[in-house]
Design a protein around this motif. Sequence first.
Motif, PDB file in Angstrom:
ATOM      1  N   GLY A 145      42.060  51.708  53.947  1.00  0.00           N
ATOM      2  CA  GLY A 145      40.799  50.370  53.261  1.00  0.00           C
ATOM      3  C   GLY A 145      41.345  48.818  52.811  1.00  0.00           C
ATOM      4  O   GLY A 145      41.859  48.320  53.222  1.00  0.00           O
ATOM      5  N   LEU A 146      39.766  47.303  53.136  1.00  0.00           N
ATOM      6  CA  LEU A 146      40.093  46.873  52.709  1.00  0.00           C
ATOM      7  C   LEU A 146      39.573  46.563  50.825  1.00  0.00           C
ATOM      8  O   LEU A 146      38.892  46.837  51.019  1.00  0.00           O
ATOM      9  CB  LEU A 146      39.373  45.943  53.574  1.00  0.00           C
ATOM     10  N   ILE A 147      40.517  45.438  51.122  1.00  0.00           N
ATOM     11  CA  ILE A 147      39.617  45.285  49.222  1.00  0.00           C
ATOM     12  C   ILE A 147      39.414  44.316  49.029  1.00  0.00           C
ATOM     13  O   ILE A 147      40.172  43.173  49.709  1.00  0.00           O
ATOM     14  CB  ILE A 147      41.176  45.827  47.973  1.00  0.00           C
ATOM     15  N   VAL A 148      38.790  43.807  48.024  1.00  0.00           N
ATOM     16  CA  VAL A 148      38.730  42.462  47.201  1.00  0.00           C
ATOM     17  C   VAL A 148      39.611  42.254  46.173  1.00  0.00           C
ATOM     18  O   VAL A 148      39.723  43.708  45.470  1.00  0.00           O
ATOM     19  CB  VAL A 148      37.335  42.283  47.035  1.00  0.00           C
ATOM     20  N   TYR A 149      40.368  41.669  45.842  1.00  0.00           N
ATOM     21  CA  TYR A 149      41.409  41.274  44.566  1.00  0.00           C
ATOM     22  C   TYR A 149      41.507  39.793  44.107  1.00  0.00           C
ATOM     23  O   TYR A 149      41.392  39.186  45.083  1.00  0.00           O
ATOM     24  CB  TYR A 149      42.948  41.743  44.636  1.00  0.00           C
ATOM     25  N   PRO A 150      42.136  39.859  43.000  1.00  0.00           N
ATOM     26  CA  PRO A 150      41.977  38.346  42.445  1.00  0.00           C
ATOM     27  C   PRO A 150      43.062  37.636  42.590  1.00  0.00           C
ATOM     28  O   PRO A 150      44.220  38.742  42.214  1.00  0.00           O
ATOM     29  CB  PRO A 150      41.675  38.868  40.202  1.00  0.00           C
ATOM     30  N   THR A 151      43.458  36.975  42.937  1.00  0.00           N
ATOM     31  CA  THR A 151      44.749  36.064  42.118  1.00  0.00           C
ATOM     32  C   THR A 151      45.321  34.656  41.114  1.00  0.00           C
ATOM     33  O   THR A 151      44.142  35.160  40.319  1.00  0.00           O
ATOM     34  CB  THR A 151      45.045  35.384  44.197  1.00  0.00           C
ATOM     35  N   ASP A 152      46.308  33.957  41.246  1.00  0.00           N
ATOM     36  CA  ASP A 152      45.929  32.813  40.591  1.00  0.00           C
ATOM     37  C   ASP A 152      45.198  31.941  40.277  1.00  0.00           C
ATOM     38  O   ASP A 152      45.384  30.688  40.451  1.00  0.00           O
ATOM     39  CB  ASP A 152      47.373  32.821  39.881  1.00  0.00           C
ATOM     40  N   SER A 153      44.455  32.110  42.078  1.00  0.00           N
ATOM     41  CA  SER A 153      43.470  30.506  42.476  1.00  0.00           C
ATOM     42  C   SER A 153      42.645  31.111  42.514  1.00  0.00           C
ATOM     43  O   SER A 153      41.231  30.566  41.553  1.00  0.00           O
ATOM     44  CB  SER A 153      44.566  30.497  44.165  1.00  0.00           C
ATOM     45  N   CYS A 154      41.990  32.048  43.497  1.00  0.00           N
ATOM     46  CA  CYS A 154      40.849  32.769  43.020  1.00  0.00           C
ATOM     47  C   CYS A 154      40.658  34.657  44.422  1.00  0.00           C
ATOM     48  O   CYS A 154      41.507  34.877  44.611  1.00  0.00           O
ATOM     49  CB  CYS A 154      39.837  31.759  44.451  1.00  0.00           C
ATOM     50  N   GLY A 172      33.481  39.169  40.281  1.00  0.00           N
ATOM     51  CA  GLY A 172      33.526  40.033  40.885  1.00  0.00           C
ATOM     52  C   GLY A 172      32.280  41.430  40.962  1.00  0.00           C
ATOM     53  O   GLY A 172      31.649  41.546  42.437  1.00  0.00           O
ATOM     54  N   TRP A 173      31.345  41.240  40.273  1.00  0.00           N
ATOM     55  CA  TRP A 173      30.060  42.099  40.352  1.00  0.00           C
ATOM     56  C   TRP A 173      29.217  41.623  41.727  1.00  0.00           C
ATOM     57  O   TRP A 173      28.437  42.196  42.235  1.00  0.00           O
ATOM     58  CB  TRP A 173      29.537  42.164  39.233  1.00  0.00           C
ATOM     59  N   VAL A 185      35.852  46.240  45.108  1.00  0.00           N
ATOM     60  CA  VAL A 185      36.182  45.503  44.390  1.00  0.00           C
ATOM     61  C   VAL A 185      37.100  45.603  43.148  1.00  0.00           C
ATOM     62  O   VAL A 185      36.766  46.106  42.380  1.00  0.00           O
ATOM     63  CB  VAL A 185      35.258  44.952  44.166  1.00  0.00           C
ATOM     64  N   LEU A 186      38.869  45.041  43.365  1.00  0.00           N
ATOM     65  CA  LEU A 186      39.221  44.645  42.125  1.00  0.00           C
ATOM     66  C   LEU A 186      39.045  43.894  40.862  1.00  0.00           C
ATOM     67  O   LEU A 186      39.165  42.557  41.480  1.00  0.00           O
ATOM     68  CB  LEU A 186      40.646  45.396  42.650  1.00  0.00           C
TER      69      LEU A 186
END
Length: 206
Positions: A28-37, A157-158, A171-172
């Motif tokens: 899978g390909l995910i979207v996740y949060p980091t300490d920048s964006c 995220g939404w 999407v996390l």
Amino acid sequence: MAKYFDVHPDNPQPRVIAKTADEIRAGGLIVYPTDSCFALGCGLGNKEGLDRIRKIRKLSENHHFALVCKDFAQLGQFVHVDNAVFRKIKATTPGSYTFILPALRDVPRRMLHPKKKTVGVRIPDNKVVQALLAELGEPLVTSTLLLPDQEAPMTQGWEIKEELDAVVDVVLDSGDCGETPTTVIDFVDGTPRILRRGSGDLAPFE
């Protein structure tokens, strides 16, 4: 349709983290949060995932992908870091920096800059990512979620779920995320060269 996982930013639920890691292992390909964006991420051996990231962001073959690593032990498996560079990087990590370094043989060729044989690496200061990397047991291949028609990354995220619902698998979301990408430092020749001025403090490298 992408799956949407809501996770606590400071105490990420193990069940949600495990589900996300399973999606990555399954290709899978995910979207996740980091300490920048927010960022796009996939497994280290996921060629299709890399192609999907390139397509979403309309990236050239010269784009530097990055490996998001849990710690220096993991980072050292994929890039060459001499003692002087190690000390400079150690002083600023974990944090909002991506470092360009010579890649070792364990880095898939398709990830490398085609001429320089280099790759980006970073150790993020983010509890959600750290939990995900611990569960996954290997780095994530990553790229900032900056779409070609946008001047800044999306922060909600939404909003990302609506925009990329048909082209990512997960999407996390841990809440509002910043919109300034990492600072990118080229350390290939041992001397820091700032390639992108981002969210990390520039003072240690100027």
